[in-house]
Enzyme design. Sequence first.
Site, PDB file in Angstrom:
ATOM      1  CG  ASN A  34      -2.134  -0.709   1.174  1.00  0.00           C
ATOM      2  OD1 ASN A  34      -2.403  -1.354   0.174  1.00  0.00           O
ATOM      3  ND2 ASN A  34      -2.934  -0.616   2.203  1.00  0.00           N
ATOM      4  NE  ARG A  35       0.899   6.771  -3.344  1.00  0.00           N
ATOM      5  CZ  ARG A  35       0.432   7.892  -3.862  1.00  0.00           C
ATOM      6  NH1 ARG A  35      -0.624   7.872  -4.637  1.00  0.00           N
ATOM      7  NH2 ARG A  35       1.017   9.042  -3.592  1.00  0.00           N
TER       8      ARG A  35
END
Length: 225
Positions: A34-35
């Site tokens: 995920n960012r």
Amino acid sequence: MTRYFTPQILAGKRVLITAGPTFEAIDPVRGITNRSSGKMGYAIAQAAQQAGAEVTLVSGPVALPTPRGVQRVDVQSARDMLAAAEAAAQHADLFIATAAVADWRPANAAAQKIKKQASATTPQLEFVENPDILATIAATPRARSGQLYCVGFAAESDNLVEYASAKRKRKGIPLLVGNIGPNTFGRDDNELTLFDDQGHKRLPRASKAELARQLLREIVQRLPG
Ligand code: CTP
Ligand code: CA
């Protein structure tokens, strides 16, 4: 030095923080993630330590130094993060979940590197849902009895008030901190909205370090007892 000028509002408290993304393996060299820079969670860990808390920071892979005086536990996957967080939650007074946990992981990680040439087609990945770390810990007897105060974070792309209020209730937590992403990812500033059973309140744009201090003051005011 900072410590001498910081009100010790968390003296004697044990604080657990999850931060950063998780990494879910596809094979030994590939994965999905995920960012998340981890900056907000790390700023909260540092601010909590400076406010007198004993801090455990369960961190996914990030490129940040460990805040001084903080005990850091490095993890990769959501399942590793859950195990580390559950262990620390047994003794914590406060749990702040800032991690951007991958909602799904590949159902079967390959033991060997998948070779491009071995197959004529692209790999078809099947996913399974990861455990919800925050909801799991919020459902434990210590959290439900008020001994462990749980705080969630939510980055939404739109409809913040509607989505964040619903998410707070769904997770069974007293406080949820919302922000509009992904424009805040990796930045050093942010703006937050706090959602509790009274409604919501904005903390205007400031550095993540300043917002961390403000957030901890807001939390301390809400701690039972
Ligand atoms: N969280 C968690 N474990 C997960 C997913 C989320 O602990 N498997 C925590 C996050 O650390 C955050 C909060 O739950 O504090 C909200 O995360 P978010 O991704 O916004 O919520 P989801 O329930 O996963 O909903 P969605 O991604 O669909 O918006
Ligand atoms: Ca999610």
